[in-house]
Each structure stands twice: as C-alpha cells, then as structure tokens.
Motif scaffolding. Sequence first.
Motif, short mmCIF file in Angstrom:
data_model
loop_
_atom_site.label_atom_id
_atom_site.label_comp_id
_atom_site.label_asym_id
_atom_site.label_seq_id
_atom_site.Cartn_x
_atom_site.Cartn_y
_atom_site.Cartn_z
N SER A 149 7.97 -3.12 2.17
CA SER A 149 6.62 -3.69 2.26
C SER A 149 5.61 -2.85 1.50
O SER A 149 4.71 -3.39 0.84
N ALA A 150 5.74 -1.53 1.55
CA ALA A 150 4.84 -0.65 0.82
C ALA A 150 4.99 -0.85 -0.69
O ALA A 150 4.00 -0.95 -1.42
N ARG A 151 6.23 -0.94 -1.14
CA ARG A 151 6.47 -1.17 -2.58
C ARG A 151 5.94 -2.53 -3.01
O ARG A 151 5.35 -2.67 -4.08
N GLU A 152 6.13 -3.53 -2.18
CA GLU A 152 5.62 -4.87 -2.49
C GLU A 152 4.09 -4.87 -2.53
O GLU A 152 3.49 -5.50 -3.40
N LEU A 153 3.46 -4.17 -1.61
CA LEU A 153 2.00 -4.08 -1.58
C LEU A 153 1.47 -3.49 -2.87
O LEU A 153 0.51 -4.01 -3.45
N ILE A 154 2.12 -2.44 -3.35
CA ILE A 154 1.70 -1.82 -4.61
C ILE A 154 1.94 -2.75 -5.78
O ILE A 154 1.07 -2.95 -6.63
N GLU A 155 3.12 -3.36 -5.84
CA GLU A 155 3.46 -4.25 -6.96
C GLU A 155 2.57 -5.48 -7.01
O GLU A 155 2.27 -5.99 -8.08
N ASP A 156 2.11 -5.95 -5.85
CA ASP A 156 1.25 -7.13 -5.80
C ASP A 156 -0.23 -6.78 -6.01
O ASP A 156 -1.08 -7.67 -6.01
N GLY A 157 -0.53 -5.51 -6.15
CA GLY A 157 -1.92 -5.10 -6.35
C GLY A 157 -2.75 -5.25 -5.09
O GLY A 157 -3.97 -5.42 -5.16
N GLY A 158 -2.10 -5.16 -3.93
CA GLY A 158 -2.80 -5.33 -2.66
C GLY A 158 -3.38 -4.05 -2.10
O GLY A 158 -3.84 -4.02 -0.96
#
Length: 111
Positions: A52-61
Amino acid sequence: MNAVAEQPRCHHCHRVLRSAKSIALGYGPTCARKIRRAAVDLRDYQAHQIASARELIEDGGILPLRSVVFLVVSTDGTEIHRTAPAACNCKAGLKGTRCYHQLAARMLLAA
C-alpha cells in the motif's frame, strides 16, 4: 498580460518533469528509482502495508508539506491526512498503530 503555465516538477528534487509517465507519477525517473530502492526498515510492517505504501507513492497520493510532514490521500480518496515518519492522523495512527502512510513518508525521506 500572458499567464505562464507552471511546469510540473518532481515532488522530490523539484526538477521539471518532461515525460507523461513522470508527470503522472509526480517523480522523475532517477527519484522514482531512488524511492524504490530506499533502505527502510520494514520489519514492523505487514506485506499489505508495504504494498500500500509503494502504491501510494506510485499513484502520487503523498505530497511533501514541510521537511518531514506529508499530505496523504486515504485509501478511498475521501480524506486527506497529515503524516510523518513517526505519526499520522489517520484512524490507525491516532490509535498508535503504524500505518502505511508513515511507511510511505519513511520511504520518501530515505531516498
């Protein structure tokens, strides 16, 4: 008077972003690589929190607000939280539990 359009910049190093992929991500290729490779202690986090942390960064969130404080978007996109590597004002953070928002902040700072 002509209004000059602000150029998109990397959230990490503040350089101008040129490619569509970098603009969508919010990070240039070098900074994105540094973030992916950042050495962060992951022992206190579960696998789904790391993802989830990696996805948050990749999505620009997650966006920097101050030197160690970030604004993050909630999972469902309805709330914005303030987070730092050691604290977060999301439900889990307020209970004293480590959340993936804190991990994302640690990853960005480690890069």
